[in-house]
Design a protein around this motif. Structure first.
Motif, PDB file in Angstrom:
ATOM      1  N   THR A  45       0.847  -1.191   0.000  1.00  0.00           N
ATOM      2  CA  THR A  45       0.000   0.000   0.000  1.00  0.00           C
ATOM      3  C   THR A  45       0.879   1.237   0.000  1.00  0.00           C
ATOM      4  OG1 THR A  45      -0.069   0.024   2.409  1.00  0.00           O
ATOM      5  CG2 THR A  45      -1.832  -1.168   1.283  1.00  0.00           C
ATOM      6  N   GLY A  46       0.249   2.355  -0.022  1.00  0.00           N
ATOM      7  CA  GLY A  46       0.986   3.607   0.118  1.00  0.00           C
ATOM      8  C   GLY A  46       1.547   4.114  -1.189  1.00  0.00           C
ATOM      9  N   LEU A  47       2.559   4.956  -1.042  1.00  0.00           N
ATOM     10  CA  LEU A  47       3.173   5.618  -2.188  1.00  0.00           C
ATOM     11  C   LEU A  47       3.908   4.624  -3.078  1.00  0.00           C
ATOM     12  CD1 LEU A  47       4.853   8.606  -0.289  1.00  0.00           C
ATOM     13  CD2 LEU A  47       2.710   8.651  -1.561  1.00  0.00           C
ATOM     14  N   PRO A  48       3.848   4.813  -4.393  1.00  0.00           N
ATOM     15  CA  PRO A  48       4.667   3.975  -5.266  1.00  0.00           C
ATOM     16  C   PRO A  48       6.104   4.489  -5.282  1.00  0.00           C
ATOM     17  CG  PRO A  48       3.356   5.496  -6.571  1.00  0.00           C
ATOM     18  CD  PRO A  48       2.950   5.691  -5.136  1.00  0.00           C
ATOM     19  N   VAL A  49       7.031   3.586  -5.535  1.00  0.00           N
ATOM     20  CA  VAL A  49       8.431   3.986  -5.656  1.00  0.00           C
ATOM     21  C   VAL A  49       8.533   5.023  -6.768  1.00  0.00           C
ATOM     22  CG1 VAL A  49      10.749   3.185  -6.273  1.00  0.00           C
ATOM     23  CG2 VAL A  49       9.320   1.807  -4.761  1.00  0.00           C
ATOM     24  N   GLY A  50       9.288   6.082  -6.497  1.00  0.00           N
ATOM     25  CA  GLY A  50       9.432   7.178  -7.448  1.00  0.00           C
ATOM     26  C   GLY A  50       8.537   8.370  -7.121  1.00  0.00           C
ATOM     27  N   ALA A  51       7.565   8.168  -6.236  1.00  0.00           N
ATOM     28  CA  ALA A  51       6.656   9.259  -5.870  1.00  0.00           C
ATOM     29  C   ALA A  51       7.385  10.292  -5.006  1.00  0.00           C
ATOM     30  CB  ALA A  51       5.454   8.717  -5.100  1.00  0.00           C
ATOM     31  N   THR A  52       6.866  11.486  -4.998  1.00  0.00           N
ATOM     32  CA  THR A  52       7.407  12.569  -4.186  1.00  0.00           C
ATOM     33  C   THR A  52       6.787  12.510  -2.790  1.00  0.00           C
ATOM     34  OG1 THR A  52       7.630  13.925  -6.156  1.00  0.00           O
ATOM     35  CG2 THR A  52       7.698  15.069  -4.054  1.00  0.00           C
ATOM     36  N   MET A  53       7.583  12.848  -1.786  1.00  0.00           N
ATOM     37  CA  MET A  53       7.107  12.861  -0.410  1.00  0.00           C
ATOM     38  C   MET A  53       5.919  13.817  -0.303  1.00  0.00           C
ATOM     39  SD  MET A  53       9.121  13.951   3.104  1.00  0.00           S
ATOM     40  CE  MET A  53      10.518  12.924   2.730  1.00  0.00           C
ATOM     41  N   PRO A  54       4.820  13.348   0.290  1.00  0.00           N
ATOM     42  CA  PRO A  54       3.669  14.247   0.429  1.00  0.00           C
ATOM     43  C   PRO A  54       3.941  15.345   1.446  1.00  0.00           C
ATOM     44  CG  PRO A  54       3.251  12.150   1.525  1.00  0.00           C
ATOM     45  CD  PRO A  54       4.568  12.023   0.820  1.00  0.00           C
TER      46      PRO A  54
END
Length: 174
Positions: A45-54
């Protein structure tokens, strides 16, 4: 001679029955292994690899996403009552000096569920910054994490490089 042929035939039947039973047992063990792996592995779950920190700001406002940009950061999610969290918290605390030596900040987020005892705080304080929340609604929700323990490794620009449910998934063995 007939007796010998009968004995050989009975033995052949017994060997075939044994092979069939062994194949059934092996098939059942493989099914059980698959089921156990599915039960043990938390969902991705959660952010995919490569995503920017929210963008986030801790409950008390003393830490935000802006504070973590400019250096690598590990954000670790734990919860009281989690059976796997104490061992992973110990591993994180044991690697705290190594991470600090590489300029990596460590932020642990501990969700303390009502009615559970908090045995993790002393260990997580050794690992770096500790944020305590009263449930999974805070930073866990911001990062989309639903299972603990969970580890996220961000680079200096705030991009998610690796994630996993064991520290070794994110940092390798060390």
């Amino acid at each position: 001679m007939e007796l010998l042929a009968a004995i050989v035939a009975v033995l052949a039947v017994l060997v075939l029955v044994d092979l069939v039973l062994s194949a059934a047992i092996i098939r059942r063990l493989r099914q059980t292994e698959t089921t156990l792996i599915e039960l043990r592995t938390p969902p991705d779950t959660g952010l995919p690899v490569g995503a920017t920190m929210p963008e986030f700001s801790a409950v008390n406002g003393d830490l935000s996403s802006r504070d973590l940009v400019g250096e690598p950061a590990v954000i670790a999610f734990f919860s009281t009552g989690c059976p796997h969290c104490p061992a992973q918290a110990e591993r994180l605390a044991a690697r705290a000096d190594e991470l600090a030596g590489h300029g990596t900040r460590v932020v642990s987020v501990l969700a303390v569920a009502e009615g559970t005892t908090d045995d993790l705080t002393p260990t997580l304080r050794k690992a770096g910054r500790l944020l305590t929340e009263s449930g999974p609604d805070g930073l866990m929700a911001v990062f989309g994490e639903t299972a603990t323990p969970s580890f996220l490794l961000f680079d200096a620009e705030g991009r998610l490089m690796r994630k996993g449910h064991e520290l070794s998934d994110v940092l390798g063995s060390g």
